[in-house]
Scaffold this motif. Structure first.
Motif, PDB file in Angstrom:
ATOM      1  N   ALA A  49       0.779  -1.210  -0.004  1.00  0.00           N
ATOM      2  CA  ALA A  49       0.010  -0.081  -0.087  1.00  0.00           C
ATOM      3  C   ALA A  49       0.957   1.194   0.050  1.00  0.00           C
ATOM      4  N   GLU A  50       0.561   2.333  -0.928  1.00  0.00           N
ATOM      5  CA  GLU A  50       1.040   3.569  -0.721  1.00  0.00           C
ATOM      6  C   GLU A  50       0.240   4.425   0.244  1.00  0.00           C
ATOM      7  N   THR A  51       0.588   5.022   1.141  1.00  0.00           N
ATOM      8  CA  THR A  51      -0.363   5.453   2.183  1.00  0.00           C
ATOM      9  C   THR A  51       0.144   6.886   2.295  1.00  0.00           C
ATOM     10  N   SER A  52      -0.766   7.713   2.847  1.00  0.00           N
ATOM     11  CA  SER A  52      -0.177   9.295   3.165  1.00  0.00           C
ATOM     12  C   SER A  52       1.270   9.038   4.185  1.00  0.00           C
ATOM     13  N   GLY A  53       1.230   7.996   5.107  1.00  0.00           N
ATOM     14  CA  GLY A  53       2.300   7.871   5.806  1.00  0.00           C
ATOM     15  C   GLY A  53       3.376   7.204   5.350  1.00  0.00           C
ATOM     16  N   GLY A  54       3.508   6.691   4.153  1.00  0.00           N
ATOM     17  CA  GLY A  54       4.801   6.175   3.444  1.00  0.00           C
ATOM     18  C   GLY A  54       4.156   4.715   2.769  1.00  0.00           C
ATOM     19  N   VAL A  55       4.973   3.885   2.226  1.00  0.00           N
ATOM     20  CA  VAL A  55       4.833   2.597   1.733  1.00  0.00           C
ATOM     21  C   VAL A  55       4.772   1.638   2.674  1.00  0.00           C
ATOM     22  N   VAL A  82       8.492 -14.371  -1.915  1.00  0.00           N
ATOM     23  CA  VAL A  82       8.172 -13.054  -1.600  1.00  0.00           C
ATOM     24  C   VAL A  82       8.532 -12.045  -2.375  1.00  0.00           C
ATOM     25  N   GLY A  83       9.549 -12.231  -3.062  1.00  0.00           N
ATOM     26  CA  GLY A  83      10.043 -11.423  -4.006  1.00  0.00           C
ATOM     27  C   GLY A  83       9.088 -11.353  -5.279  1.00  0.00           C
ATOM     28  N   VAL A  84       8.849 -12.455  -5.736  1.00  0.00           N
ATOM     29  CA  VAL A  84       7.919 -12.416  -6.932  1.00  0.00           C
ATOM     30  C   VAL A  84       6.385 -11.898  -6.769  1.00  0.00           C
ATOM     31  N   ILE A  85       6.086 -12.538  -5.613  1.00  0.00           N
ATOM     32  CA  ILE A  85       4.659 -11.922  -5.203  1.00  0.00           C
ATOM     33  C   ILE A  85       4.609 -10.592  -4.749  1.00  0.00           C
ATOM     34  N   THR A  86       5.690 -10.009  -4.241  1.00  0.00           N
ATOM     35  CA  THR A  86       5.563  -8.383  -4.090  1.00  0.00           C
ATOM     36  C   THR A  86       5.301  -7.595  -5.345  1.00  0.00           C
ATOM     37  N   GLN A  87       6.373  -8.189  -6.383  1.00  0.00           N
ATOM     38  CA  GLN A  87       6.306  -7.356  -7.585  1.00  0.00           C
ATOM     39  C   GLN A  87       4.656  -7.434  -8.224  1.00  0.00           C
ATOM     40  N   ARG A  88       4.162  -8.594  -8.114  1.00  0.00           N
ATOM     41  CA  ARG A  88       3.008  -8.755  -8.564  1.00  0.00           C
ATOM     42  C   ARG A  88       2.098  -7.828  -7.911  1.00  0.00           C
ATOM     43  N   ALA A  89       2.198  -7.749  -6.649  1.00  0.00           N
ATOM     44  CA  ALA A  89       1.175  -6.917  -5.621  1.00  0.00           C
ATOM     45  C   ALA A  89       1.233  -5.509  -6.138  1.00  0.00           C
ATOM     46  N   VAL A  90       2.748  -5.031  -6.394  1.00  0.00           N
ATOM     47  CA  VAL A  90       3.012  -3.621  -6.573  1.00  0.00           C
ATOM     48  C   VAL A  90       2.395  -3.434  -8.247  1.00  0.00           C
ATOM     49  N   THR A  91       2.456  -4.294  -9.130  1.00  0.00           N
ATOM     50  CA  THR A  91       1.705  -4.296 -10.351  1.00  0.00           C
ATOM     51  C   THR A  91       0.295  -4.117 -10.117  1.00  0.00           C
ATOM     52  N   LYS A  92      -0.110  -4.804  -9.288  1.00  0.00           N
ATOM     53  CA  LYS A  92      -1.558  -4.872  -9.216  1.00  0.00           C
ATOM     54  C   LYS A  92      -2.166  -3.416  -8.666  1.00  0.00           C
ATOM     55  N   ALA A  93      -1.246  -2.881  -7.847  1.00  0.00           N
ATOM     56  CA  ALA A  93      -1.621  -1.595  -7.123  1.00  0.00           C
ATOM     57  C   ALA A  93      -1.435  -0.407  -7.977  1.00  0.00           C
ATOM     58  N   ILE A  94      -0.513  -0.710  -8.941  1.00  0.00           N
ATOM     59  CA  ILE A  94      -0.277   0.382 -10.143  1.00  0.00           C
ATOM     60  C   ILE A  94      -1.608   0.397 -10.871  1.00  0.00           C
ATOM     61  N   GLY A  95      -2.143  -0.863 -11.069  1.00  0.00           N
ATOM     62  CA  GLY A  95      -3.412  -1.000 -11.914  1.00  0.00           C
ATOM     63  C   GLY A  95      -3.314  -0.985 -13.342  1.00  0.00           C
ATOM     64  N   ALA A 121      11.377   0.394   1.736  1.00  0.00           N
ATOM     65  CA  ALA A 121      12.296   1.476   1.521  1.00  0.00           C
ATOM     66  C   ALA A 121      12.513   1.616   0.045  1.00  0.00           C
ATOM     67  N   ALA A 122      12.453   0.505  -0.743  1.00  0.00           N
ATOM     68  CA  ALA A 122      12.819   0.442  -2.066  1.00  0.00           C
ATOM     69  C   ALA A 122      11.561   1.153  -3.004  1.00  0.00           C
ATOM     70  N   LEU A 123      10.298   0.925  -2.543  1.00  0.00           N
ATOM     71  CA  LEU A 123       9.120   1.116  -3.262  1.00  0.00           C
ATOM     72  C   LEU A 123       9.012   2.587  -2.696  1.00  0.00           C
ATOM     73  N   ALA A 124       9.380   3.296  -1.688  1.00  0.00           N
ATOM     74  CA  ALA A 124       9.482   4.591  -1.298  1.00  0.00           C
ATOM     75  C   ALA A 124      10.100   5.529  -2.277  1.00  0.00           C
ATOM     76  N   LYS A 125      11.367   4.921  -2.731  1.00  0.00           N
ATOM     77  CA  LYS A 125      11.924   5.640  -3.860  1.00  0.00           C
ATOM     78  C   LYS A 125      11.351   5.709  -5.324  1.00  0.00           C
ATOM     79  N   SER A 126      10.846   4.522  -5.502  1.00  0.00           N
ATOM     80  CA  SER A 126      10.246   4.309  -6.955  1.00  0.00           C
ATOM     81  C   SER A 126       9.172   3.113  -6.713  1.00  0.00           C
ATOM     82  N   PHE A 127       8.016   3.744  -6.732  1.00  0.00           N
ATOM     83  CA  PHE A 127       6.986   2.598  -6.483  1.00  0.00           C
ATOM     84  C   PHE A 127       6.536   1.963  -7.974  1.00  0.00           C
ATOM     85  N   SER A 128       7.514   0.892  -8.252  1.00  0.00           N
ATOM     86  CA  SER A 128       7.317   0.285  -9.242  1.00  0.00           C
ATOM     87  C   SER A 128       7.719  -1.305  -8.896  1.00  0.00           C
TER      88      SER A 128
END
Lengths: 265, 155
Positions: free
Chosen positions: A191-197, A252-265, A216-223
């Protein structure tokens, strides 16, 4: 099952008073974990206190900033809620992936959260969104709530009334399901929230946890690319006949990438 | 023993039960409605699926006392006399069963899914039937039967 007395609670106070007067009472929400546990004789409560008759305990409300879900809301009710889908579609999607249709018609968010199964879905949503668990006597942040395998911050005689989820800018949940149980072998809520990723991982370890390196990585670039090379140590992760600790670490690595892709939509 | 009163297939019933009585036991042993099957007894196979207040659930994992005052529909409550329910007819027409053990639960789940999805895709049907296992692995014809029932006129 060992014998027990059965009570229908009429209010939260009534449920807790009955619980307090029982030798070894248990609150019964949807029963999707508790009843199988009793059938296997892994628990022998003296009393079961059924919460299903308490008015308004399954109430769902959603505004532009907060989604509030009553403890007795069934997974199917959350999955089908237009009000939630409009502001937090990752949560309705998560609910639609729990168990199977029949289980979703019985299982509740309060039961799932109080049980804190290491492979349950809801704990990832609570921790990933920085939700607040509201009990009969206080509010507990998700960061303080999940303590360990099947352990939470709930005291004896305390009961979840609802869960409040702050609405994020965007969020996504991805789950690598055990095909038989449909629990998460690994599930990641981003989740990208007002308080950070925030990145919460379920299924991988004895308890849901936040993945600070991913955050930390997603806070720099949400991708998805930003987390592609982040390694997760296998130390301390779950290992069973379905997946080794190394495999879960990889997932964990693979699924996190997919979750980010879903969040970006 | 506590009493439980509910409506089953349109009839009011009332019985004294041990608190541990599961809904599936209540239906089979107290009411003699043996169309609802016990397959795995562990909330996985779905053979025991019935509708409670119109929603499918696994009756092996619900206490009879939890359905006090509610309305239960079992496989015996689907047909209108000699006239099969359209879903039963579709299972017969498309050979949606082999040994038949999973069939009552499969049909109750399929009816529930059509209540929620008016024209489901094959993918939706397969996803929605995840709570029902067929040990004969006869899924192809089960899915065909549900597709046929979905496109048939409904009363």
């Amino acid at each position: 099952m060992y014998p027990f007395a059965y009570h229908r609670a009429t209010s939260v106070d009534n449920a807790l008073a009955t619980l307090a007067s029982a030798v070894d009472g248990k609150l019964l929400a949807g029963g999707m974990t508790l009843l199988p546990t009793l059938k296997q004789r892994l628990a022998s409560p003296s009393d079961l206190i059924d919460l299903a008759g308490i008015a308004d305990l399954n109430k769902i409300t959603a505004t532009a900033t907060v989604v509030s879900i009553g403890a007795m809301a069934r997974h199917a009710e959350v999955a089908a809620s237009e009000a939630i889908r409009n502001v937090l579609p990752a949560l309705t999607q998560l609910a639609s992936l729990i168990g199977d249709p029949q289980v979703r018609n019985m299982g509740t968010i309060g039961g799932s959260v109080a049980n804190n199964d290491p492979a349950a879905d809801y704990p990832a949503a609570l921790l990933g969104l920085g939700a607040t668990v509201v009990t009969n006597r206080r509010s507990i942040t998700a960061d303080d709530f999940f303590k360990g395998m099947f352990e939470t911050a709930l005291d004896a005689g305390e009961m979840i009334v609802r869960v409040d989820f702050p609405v994020p800018r965007r969020a996504g949940y991805e789950k690598f399901r055990n095909p038989a149980s449909r629990y998460a072998t690994v599930g990641v809520f981003v989740a990208e929230t007002s308080g950070g990723v925030r990145v919460a991982v379920t299924g991988a370890a004895p308890c849901v946890f936040r993945h600070k390196d991913m955050e930390a990585a997603l806070a720099k670039s949400f991708s998805a690319a930003a987390v592609a090379n982040i390694k997760t140590p296998a130390t301390g992760l779950n290992a069973d006949i379905h997946a080794s600790a190394d495999y879960r670490a990889h997932l964990v690595g693979v699924i996190t990438q997919r979750a980010v892709t879903k969040a970006i939509g | 023993m506590p009493n439980v009163s509910l409506t089953v297939n349109g009839k009011a019933v009332s019985r004294d039960v041990d608190t541990r009585t599961l809904l599936v036991q209540f239906l089979r042993e107290n009411l003699g409605l043996t169309g609802t099957h016990i397959g795995c007894d562990t909330t996985q196979c779905g053979a025991c699926t019935v509708h409670v207040d119109g929603k499918a659930l696994k009756s092996c994992t619900v206490l009879a006392l939890q359905v006090e005052g509610k309305t239960v529909r079992t496989i015996e409550g689907l047909a209108d006399g000699e006239k099969l329910h359209p879903m039963q007819e579709a299972f017969r027409e498309h050979h949606g069963l082999q040994c038949g053990f999973c069939t009552p639960g499969m049909i109750m789940s399929a009816v529930d899914l059509l209540n929620r999805h008016k024209s489901p895709s094959e993918e939706t049907i397969r996803h929605e039937l995840e709570g029902n296992l067929c040990r004969c692995t006869g899924y192809a014809n089960i899915v065909k039967a549900v597709q046929a029932a979905a496109s048939a006129p409904r009363g």
